[in-house]
Enzyme design. Structure first.
Site, PDB file in Angstrom:
ATOM      1  N   TYR A   1     -11.569  29.217  19.104  1.00 36.22           N
ATOM      2  CA  TYR A   1     -10.844  30.298  19.763  1.00 36.22           C
ATOM      3  C   TYR A   1     -10.673  31.499  18.838  1.00 36.22           C
ATOM      4  CZ  TYR A   1      -7.219  33.392  21.063  1.00 36.22           C
ATOM      5  OH  TYR A   1      -6.549  34.555  21.294  1.00 36.22           O
TER       6      TYR A   1
ATOM      7  N   THR B   1       2.083  30.272  20.332  1.00 39.43           N
ATOM      8  CA  THR B   1       3.315  31.038  20.172  1.00 39.43           C
ATOM      9  C   THR B   1       3.268  32.274  21.066  1.00 39.43           C
ATOM     10  OG1 THR B   1       3.286  30.309  17.869  1.00 39.43           O
ATOM     11  CG2 THR B   1       4.873  32.010  18.447  1.00 39.43           C
TER      12      THR B   1
ATOM     13  N   GLU C   1      -3.822  36.776  15.599  1.00 38.61           N
ATOM     14  CA  GLU C   1      -4.386  35.632  16.323  1.00 38.61           C
ATOM     15  C   GLU C   1      -3.865  34.308  15.776  1.00 38.61           C
ATOM     16  OE1 GLU C   1      -5.780  35.638  19.044  1.00 38.61           O
ATOM     17  OE2 GLU C   1      -6.172  37.773  19.225  1.00 38.61           O
TER      18      GLU C   1
ATOM     19  N   LEU D   1       8.641  30.392  12.706  1.00 43.95           N
ATOM     20  CA  LEU D   1       7.485  30.499  13.596  1.00 43.95           C
ATOM     21  C   LEU D   1       6.896  29.139  13.941  1.00 43.95           C
ATOM     22  CD1 LEU D   1       4.916  33.370  12.867  1.00 43.95           C
ATOM     23  CD2 LEU D   1       6.108  32.828  14.973  1.00 43.95           C
ATOM     24  N   GLY D   2       7.111  28.154  13.074  1.00 40.03           N
ATOM     25  CA  GLY D   2       6.554  26.827  13.337  1.00 40.03           C
ATOM     26  C   GLY D   2       5.103  26.680  12.915  1.00 40.03           C
TER      27      GLY D   2
ATOM     28  N   CYS E   1      -0.170  35.999  42.565  1.00 39.19           N
ATOM     29  CA  CYS E   1      -1.486  36.264  43.161  1.00 39.19           C
ATOM     30  C   CYS E   1      -1.545  37.616  43.884  1.00 39.19           C
ATOM     31  CB  CYS E   1      -1.866  35.139  44.117  1.00 39.19           C
ATOM     32  SG  CYS E   1      -2.103  33.540  43.288  1.00 39.19           S
TER      33      CYS E   1
ATOM     34  N   CYS F   1      -2.650  40.281  41.670  1.00 37.25           N
ATOM     35  CA  CYS F   1      -3.811  39.959  40.826  1.00 37.25           C
ATOM     36  C   CYS F   1      -5.022  40.810  41.216  1.00 37.25           C
ATOM     37  CB  CYS F   1      -4.155  38.476  40.955  1.00 37.25           C
ATOM     38  SG  CYS F   1      -5.630  38.002  40.012  1.00 37.25           S
TER      39      CYS F   1
ATOM     40  N   ASP G   1      -8.789  30.029  25.110  1.00 36.09           N
ATOM     41  CA  ASP G   1      -7.557  29.293  24.808  1.00 36.09           C
ATOM     42  C   ASP G   1      -7.026  28.700  26.112  1.00 36.09           C
ATOM     43  OD1 ASP G   1      -6.687  31.397  26.221  1.00 36.09           O
ATOM     44  OD2 ASP G   1      -5.452  32.258  24.673  1.00 36.09           O
TER      45      ASP G   1
END
Length: 378
Positions: free
Chosen positions: A124, A47, A41, A84-85, A203, A206, A142
């Site tokens: 989150y 990411t 997580e 990864l930042g 859609c 979905c 999120d």
DNA sequence: AACGCGGGGAA
DNA sequence: TTCCCAGCGTT
């Protein structure tokens, strides 16, 4: 039951069934290990899944338990995070894991207050850990979830506002089917990632299109409403590839960044902000300006450089800064008083060859420059 | 509430 | 190119 309640019911049952049938086989879905869920997580914040997968596998192999990560040298953790930042995620994760070792006997806590109090764990991530690892009925909202909910329920509030996230959390919590919090929350995110995408949502495939209020109103492309972020500010910088000689022949000078701020504790090539006039002078033909700026910058660390010649350009965009880099090759100037004495380096500087790249964590833009240089020299 | 903080994939 | 992401900490 009123119409809205029917739509909620349809959404919950339809999404849960769809997720259980269509969920992707992802590494962190192969166990309910709370520590592994937690690591995934944190990596998944801002990411994409495909980017995270190889990082996650390497990370849990090297640090399989809370204890292993708690005991690891910070340098190794940062190195595993390289590329990864948002590197503070790695530092916060290790700090939080140490907290779990000290205060919870190494067991990831399972209450909202305790999980939320951990460094780097916000609303989150707390909800994600509690629902996925412990199947507790907590929302995990999120950007993905806000997009799905804003479309299905036709919510036109600006999702950049904190109050909107609170509204969404209340709604998301009501939607969780009895005893299925983990699967439902992951289904919400899976739908956002695979079907209800930011642009041109699919859609027609979905599972909950039938009662989607956004689609009924023809608004699915326009949602969620989101205030535009400021564009990154441009920065022109000069970068020094300082070549070693004598014992350091074939090696380059690098340094470690400060404890805090941008790219904290990452390694980098020396660089300095270019003055405004650099944008009108053709820097490639005339290195004198860059040479002067870099010499003045390195002089602050008691390092003197000789003539510089232009080597390459590079650029990199952060979320808030755009770097345009002109890279120059130069050498250290010998001290006039002690011509044979090797220049004394401040402690955050060191010389490296290609073989040292495996130990030190560099931001991607410097990796590209270093790899270009070492590959060309080889 | 606004801002600082990386990087990359998709359109 | 542009957009925008499985957010959090600080102020």
């Amino acid at each position: 039951m009123n119409l809205l309640e029917q739509k909620k019911q349809f959404f919950s049952t339809g999404l849960l069934a769809w997720y259980r049938r269509h969920k992707r086989d992802l590494p962190w879905r192969r166990s309910r290990n709370p520590y592994h869920i937690w690591v995934s997580e944190i990596m998944l914040q801002q990411t994409r899944v495909d980017t995270v997968i190889p990082y996650f596998n390497r990370f849990v192999e090297k640090f399989p338990t809370v204890e292993a990560l708690a005991e690891a040298p910070e340098e190794e953790v940062l190195k595993m995070w390289e590329g990864l930042g948002y590197y503070s995620r790695a530092r916060n994760l290790q700090s939080a894991v140490r907290e779990v070792r000290e205060n919870y006997g190494g067991v990831v806590p399972d209450t909202k207050e305790d999980v939320f109090s951990l460094k780097g764990v916000g609303p989150y991530t707390a909800g994600a850990i509690l629902s996925i690892a412990y199947n507790k009925p907590e929302p995990a909202v999120d950007g993905n979830v806000m997009r799905v909910l804003s479309r299905y329920f036709l919510i036109e509030d600006d999702i950049m506002k904190g109050s909107t996230r609170v509204t969404m959390e209340k709604l998301a919590k009501e939607l969780i089917p009895e005893g299925a919090a983990g699967d439902f929350n992951q289904g919400l995110m899976e739908l956002g990632a695979m079907v209800c995408t930011p642009k041109s949502p699919s859609c027609l495939t979905c599972p909950v299109m039938e009662h989607c209020m956004g689609r009924e109103a023809g608004m699915e492309e326009a949602l969620p409403v989101k205030k535009k972020a400021k564009p990154p500010r441009p920065e022109h910088r000069f970068v020094a590839l300082v070549e070693g000689d004598g014992e350091q022949a074939g090696r380059l000078l690098v340094r470690q960044r400060p404890q805090e701020g941008l790219l904290a504790r990452m390694w980098e090539l020396p660089h300095a902000m270019a003055p405004p006039e650099a944008s009108v002078v053709p820097v490639q033909d005339d290195p004198s300006l860059a040479q002067h700026v870099l010499a003045a910058h390195l002089e602050e660390d008691n390092l003197a450089i000789g003539p510089a010649s232009w080597y390459m350009q590079a650029e990199h965009t952060f979320s808030h800064i755009h770097w345009e880099l002109d890279v120059y090759v130069c050498r250290l100037e010998r001290s006039a008083l002690l011509p044979d004495h090797p220049a004394l380096l401040p402690s955050h500087y060191r010389w490296i060859g290609p073989e040292d790249m495996a130990q030190l964590a560099f931001p991607n833009v410097f990796l590209r420059i270093l790899n270009t240089y070492f590959r060309q020299k080889a």
